[in-house]
Every structure is written in structure tokens, then in C-alpha cells.
Design a protein around this motif. Structure first.
Motif, PDB file in Angstrom:
ATOM      1  N   MET A 226      60.899 -67.401 -35.765  1.00  0.00           N
ATOM      2  CA  MET A 226      59.674 -67.544 -34.981  1.00  0.00           C
ATOM      3  C   MET A 226      58.538 -66.715 -35.585  1.00  0.00           C
ATOM      4  N   GLY A 227      58.856 -65.501 -36.030  1.00  0.00           N
ATOM      5  CA  GLY A 227      57.836 -64.677 -36.669  1.00  0.00           C
ATOM      6  C   GLY A 227      57.350 -65.274 -37.973  1.00  0.00           C
TER       7      GLY A 227
ATOM      8  N   VAL B  24      55.684 -58.362 -33.794  1.00  0.00           N
ATOM      9  CA  VAL B  24      56.031 -57.261 -34.697  1.00  0.00           C
ATOM     10  C   VAL B  24      56.675 -57.800 -35.976  1.00  0.00           C
ATOM     11  N   ILE B  25      57.577 -58.767 -35.835  1.00  0.00           N
ATOM     12  CA  ILE B  25      58.237 -59.350 -37.008  1.00  0.00           C
ATOM     13  C   ILE B  25      57.223 -60.070 -37.893  1.00  0.00           C
TER      14      ILE B  25
ATOM     15  N   PRO C  10      69.311 -62.556 -30.507  1.00  0.00           N
ATOM     16  CA  PRO C  10      69.053 -63.734 -31.369  1.00  0.00           C
ATOM     17  C   PRO C  10      68.151 -63.363 -32.550  1.00  0.00           C
ATOM     18  N   VAL C  11      68.669 -62.509 -33.411  1.00  0.00           N
ATOM     19  CA  VAL C  11      67.852 -61.970 -34.505  1.00  0.00           C
ATOM     20  C   VAL C  11      67.328 -63.084 -35.402  1.00  0.00           C
TER      21      VAL C  11
ATOM     22  N   LEU D 273      53.702 -60.139 -42.795  1.00  0.00           N
ATOM     23  CA  LEU D 273      52.358 -60.256 -43.357  1.00  0.00           C
ATOM     24  C   LEU D 273      51.876 -58.979 -44.036  1.00  0.00           C
ATOM     25  N   LEU D 274      52.404 -57.821 -43.630  1.00  0.00           N
ATOM     26  CA  LEU D 274      51.876 -56.542 -44.125  1.00  0.00           C
ATOM     27  C   LEU D 274      51.848 -56.436 -45.648  1.00  0.00           C
ATOM     28  N   PRO D 275      52.955 -56.682 -46.369  1.00  0.00           N
ATOM     29  CA  PRO D 275      52.877 -56.528 -47.834  1.00  0.00           C
ATOM     30  C   PRO D 275      51.939 -57.542 -48.486  1.00  0.00           C
ATOM     31  N   VAL D 276      51.869 -58.758 -47.933  1.00  0.00           N
ATOM     32  CA  VAL D 276      50.987 -59.772 -48.516  1.00  0.00           C
ATOM     33  C   VAL D 276      49.531 -59.411 -48.263  1.00  0.00           C
ATOM     34  N   ALA D 277      49.233 -58.893 -47.074  1.00  0.00           N
ATOM     35  CA  ALA D 277      47.870 -58.457 -46.771  1.00  0.00           C
ATOM     36  C   ALA D 277      47.491 -57.267 -47.653  1.00  0.00           C
TER      37      ALA D 277
END
Length: 301
Positions: free
Chosen positions: A75-76, A191-192, A68-69, A197-201
Motif C-alpha cells: 500500500m505504501g 510512514v512506509i 499484515p506487513v 520516497l526519502l532516499p529518492v527525494a
């Protein structure tokens, strides 16, 4: 022997106490760690805890096939990225106690989302309780005043409302995957969300000096990642197996009680008289919605 429903209700109450403490912990942590970076750290820590456990349980093989990708990504996005960025910014601009009271909108948002997405049918009494909660929160927002703990209360309130809407969406989607292995589901979601969030952080840290968090801030991030995310999200998902999404939403109003009490005790925050009235009205709405469920369960026992 306690019934599965009784255990689910007890787990929900314990979960609400943990999440009620996050208002104060987050308010203290965002003094040293930027809000988006804190959200990323929270789920980086959660992923470090959950991914090895999920792998040992069989990993993606434990999820429905085909995978269920789309649901996992949503959800992420809603439960991790949007919710926690909104939540953290709400506590940058507003007080922990105000944010906790506004969070009382969650049952109303979840009930509406459950009707639309899950075709649940709330009773008239639950609807009345929800409307009471909404009116109480509206009074809290309308009478909020600025101060050192709440430099921009209206903006903080809007951020918390956005977080509430995101959490309602997450709850409905999570209910649909409640039958899957929840450790694996939440590991994937963490993880998702962390990847979103990684690029925004990174942009947040690039635009501002790198923070030098205190030990208190690091301990707060550790609590948020391990207890309030890794453990709590798994418990929340399992609770949704046993209880209606709208009922779980009603119990989420325990968060404001814990949030306000801890804000007063540990941060020295104070509420205005009208805000306290609004808080009482909101909590009365929670009681009205949840008391109805108790009477129903007693009649059907």
C-alpha cells in the motif's frame, strides 16, 4: 436517518471534490518544489498528523495479528510512492486539465483489478461504462497539444496512466484491510511511503539546487498533506468498507469534473474541442456505471 450506504456515497462525493482540487494545487506547487520532494513532504505532513492519533488509539495492536506487513508495504509503495510520483510528474509535463481527464481511467483500472484480486463481478452495464470512459480518455490523450501549461503532453499522459494503475492496485489491497482500524492503517502506510520516497527525494535535491518555495507552495503542500492525504485516505478506506471497490472507482470520475473546472477557473487553462468531446464521453461512461448501481440499490431497498 441516512443509511450507512447513503453516508458512504455522500462521503465519496465529498472526497472526490477534495481530490479533484489536488490537480490545481499540485500543478501550482511543483513550480517551486520538485515533484518527488513534494510527494515526500505531503506524506511527512500526513504522518505528523496521523501517527500521534494512531498511537493514542493503540497503535499496531489495533491491526490484525500477525501484522499484515506485506500488504502495508505494498500500500505504501503503490498508493503513496508510485502513485504520487507519477501524479506529480504528470503535472510537471502536462496540464492540470489534461491530467484530470486522463484520471477518468481509474474506474476501468480498479474494475479490472477488483475482478482479478477481489473476484468482484461487474455487470454488463458497468463494463460498457468503463469502456466508454477508456475511449474518451484515449481521445483526450490523442488530441493533446503542447504549450506553456503542457510542455510534454504525451509524457505527462503516460505518467498519469502509471499513477492510475498504481492507484488501482492500492484500492484492491486497501479493500482487504478495510475492516482494520483505518487511522492506524493509513498512519503506517504514510510512514512506509515516506520512507520509500526519502532516499529518492534526497537524490533529487542532491542533483539540483535546493528550492525556495513560495508561501503558496507551502500552503499547497499543507493542504495536500493534511486534507488530501491524512483525512482523505482515512475516509477512502472507510468508504471501501461499505461499497464495492469497482463502484468507488466509478465515483472517482468526479475528480475530472472538479479538476477541469478548477484548472480553467484558477489556472486559465483551455481544452481543445476534441479534448472536450473526449471528456464528455469519459464522464458519460462514469454516469453509465454509477447509474446502474443506483437502480440496483433502489430495487433491493
Amino acid at each position: 436517518m441516512i443509511s450507512r450506504r447513503g453516508f458512504a456515497l455522500a462521503s465519496t462525493i465529498a472526497l472526490m471534490i477534495v481530490w479533484g482540487c489536488t490537480f490545481v494545487v499540485t500543478k501550482a506547487a511543483v513550480r517551486d518544489i520538485p515533484p518527488i520532494t513534494l510527494a515526500f513532504l505531503r506524506f511527512f505532513i500526513a504522518a505528523c498528523v496521523l501517527v500521534p492519533i494512531a498511537a493514542a488509539r493503540g497503535g499496531l495492536k489495533q491491526l490484525p495479528q500477525p501484522l499484515p506487513v506485506g500488504a502495508l508495504i505494498l500500500m505504501g509503495l503503490t498508493g503513496v510512492a508510485i502513485f504520487h510520483v507519477g501524479f506529480n510528474y504528470a503535472l510537471v509535463y502536462g496540464s492540470a486539465s489534461e491530467g484530470a481527464l486522463i484520471f477518468a481511467l481509474v474506474p476501468a483500472a480498479i474494475a479490472v483489478a477488483a475482478v482479478v484480486g477481489l473476484k468482484e463481478r461487474p455487470s454488463k452495464r458497468r463494463i460498457a461504462g468503463i469502456l466508454l470512459s477508456v475511449s474518451g480518455v484515449a481521445l483526450v490523450v490523442a488530441t493533446g497539444e503542447g504549450g506553456s501549461a503542457s510542455p510534454r503532453p504525451l509524457l505527462g499522459a503516460l505518467c498519469m496512466v502509471g499513477a492510475v494503475v498504481a492507484w488501482a492496485g492500492y484500492t484492491v489491497i486497501a479493500k482487504r484491510l478495510a475492516g482494520a482500524d483505518q487511522v492506524v492503517v493509513i498512519a503506517c502506510v504514510s510512514v512506509i511511503g515516506m520512507a520509500i520516497l526519502l532516499p529518492v527525494a534526497g537524490l533529487e535535491l542532491w542533483r539540483a539546487p535546493w528550492p525556495r518555495p513560495s508561501l503558496q507552495a507551502w500552503l499547497g503542500a499543507l493542504f495536500l498533506g493534511v486534507v488530501a492525504s491524512a483525512i482523505a485516505f482515512v475516509v477512502y478506506s472507510r468508504v471501501l468498507r461499505e461499497l464495492d471497490a469497482s463502484l468507488v472507482g466509478a465515483y472517482l470520475n468526479l475528480d475530472p469534473i472538479v479538476g477541469v473546472l478548477t484548472a480553467v477557473l484558477f489556472l486559465g487553462e483551455a481544452l481543445g474541442s476534441w479534448q472536450m468531446v473526449g471528456g464528455v464521453i469519459a464522464l458519460a461512461g462514469m454516469w453509465l456505471a454509477s447509474a446502474e448501481e443506483s437502480s440496483v440499490s433502489e430495487r433491493t431497498a
